[in-house]
Scaffold this motif. Structure first.
Motif, PDB file in Angstrom:
ATOM      1  N   GLU A  87       0.826  -1.211   0.000  1.00 52.22           N
ATOM      2  CA  GLU A  87       0.000   0.000   0.000  1.00 52.22           C
ATOM      3  C   GLU A  87       0.865   1.268   0.000  1.00 52.22           C
ATOM      4  N   THR A  88       2.013   1.217   0.664  1.00 46.40           N
ATOM      5  CA  THR A  88       2.914   2.374   0.684  1.00 46.40           C
ATOM      6  C   THR A  88       3.499   2.614  -0.702  1.00 46.40           C
ATOM      7  N   LEU A  89       3.884   1.552  -1.380  1.00 44.27           N
ATOM      8  CA  LEU A  89       4.439   1.688  -2.728  1.00 44.27           C
ATOM      9  C   LEU A  89       3.385   2.268  -3.683  1.00 44.27           C
ATOM     10  N   ASP A  90       2.149   1.828  -3.533  1.00 35.83           N
ATOM     11  CA  ASP A  90       1.066   2.361  -4.364  1.00 35.83           C
ATOM     12  C   ASP A  90       0.792   3.828  -4.029  1.00 35.83           C
ATOM     13  N   TYR A  91       0.837   4.145  -2.741  1.00 36.28           N
ATOM     14  CA  TYR A  91       0.582   5.521  -2.286  1.00 36.28           C
ATOM     15  C   TYR A  91       1.641   6.466  -2.838  1.00 36.28           C
ATOM     16  N   ARG A  92       2.874   6.004  -2.885  1.00 36.01           N
ATOM     17  CA  ARG A  92       3.953   6.818  -3.457  1.00 36.01           C
ATOM     18  C   ARG A  92       3.626   7.193  -4.904  1.00 36.01           C
ATOM     19  N   GLU A  93       3.202   6.215  -5.681  1.00 34.72           N
ATOM     20  CA  GLU A  93       2.869   6.486  -7.075  1.00 34.72           C
ATOM     21  C   GLU A  93       1.711   7.484  -7.180  1.00 34.72           C
ATOM     22  N   THR A  94       0.742   7.351  -6.288  1.00 35.03           N
ATOM     23  CA  THR A  94      -0.407   8.257  -6.289  1.00 35.03           C
ATOM     24  C   THR A  94       0.023   9.691  -6.044  1.00 35.03           C
TER      25      THR A  94
END
Length: 259
Positions: A87-94
């Motif tokens: 979820e953190t990796l996805d949040y970074r992209e967001t």
């Protein structure tokens, strides 16, 4: 010629900033609104070669939005320890996409070091300090080489170890800026609301401070926001932050001029 080269080496090795520089900047920007301060620092190139270091945790969107609004070209460094929540990796992209961040760096641990010191990937379970050292501290130190200064997202309210946090401090000759040092949780929430910033997807599940997945747990009501980090261990910091030099108290006799 050799003598001249030695002199140049000595000059180049000197710290870029001193505590006196940090004190002067703290005095200059005392009471100045955070956005105005950042825009001034970037416009006047006061910080030299600078980057933001972000964990892309629950509060990271505020600092990243502030910096992007001031100058979207400022690099943003993320240390991927290879133990992060998906979820953190996805949040970074967001956040990178939504804020238009133009220069995003990812640094990872040295694979040879991991093979030698954490072959099974379980060092976190018996030596969290050693795990942080090889997965976070060393990679970040590598990423900061060549930087004159760096921007941190630390806030004084987060834990007892971060009390009296100044806006500007010096670490190893490098200037460290804590733009949110005096912000409260209420300030952060108001900024999230005003700018409709996206939330970390794990926050609503009770994760208030998010690091590596094995060493992060939910925070219970009434606990310190960072209580979920390294639960059960006598550890409150990963090691990338050294103790701060607090702002000088003008009323302290030790800080009064001697005539």
């Amino acid at each position: 010629m050799a003598e001249a080269a030695r002199k140049i080496d000595l000059i180049d090795a000197r710290p870029s900033f001193t505590q006196a520089d940090a004190d002067a900047l703290n005095a200059r920007f005392e009471g100045v609104e955070t956005t105005e301060m950042l825009r001034t620092l970037f416009a006047e190139r006061i910080l030299g070669k600078v980057a933001v270091v972000s964990s892309f945790g629950t509060e990271s969107a505020v600092l990243l939005h502030l910096v992007a609004e001031a100058d979207r070209s400022i690099p943003v460094i993320f240390v991927d320890t290879l133990k992060m929540f998906p979820e953190t990796l996805d949040y970074r992209e967001t956040l990178i996409g939504q804020f238009g961040i133009e220069n995003s760096w990812v640094v990872t641990p040295d694979l040879d070091v991991l093979a030698a010191k954490d072959e099974k990937g379980l060092r976190w379970s018996y030596d969290p300090d050693g795990c942080c050292e090889i997965r976070k501290v060393e990679p970040l130190a590598r990423a900061k080489k060549g930087l004159d200064s760096w921007i941190s997202g630390r806030k004084a309210f987060q834990s007892q170890t971060r009390q009296n946090l100044p806006r500007f401090e010096v670490e190893d000759g490098r200037l460290k800026l804590n733009p949110l040092g005096d912000w409260t949780k209420t300030d952060l929430e108001a900024y999230f609301e005003k700018h409709q910033l996206p939330r970390h997807p794990l926050e609503e599940q009770g994760y208030l401070s998010i690091g590596c997945e094995p060493c992060t747990s939910k925070v219970l009501p009434g606990e310190d926001p960072r209580a979920g980090r390294w639960r059960g261990w006598d550890k409150v910091e990963c090691g990338i932050h050294t103790p701060s030099t607090p702002l000088a108290d003008p009323d302290d006799p030790a800080n009064q001029p001697v005539f």
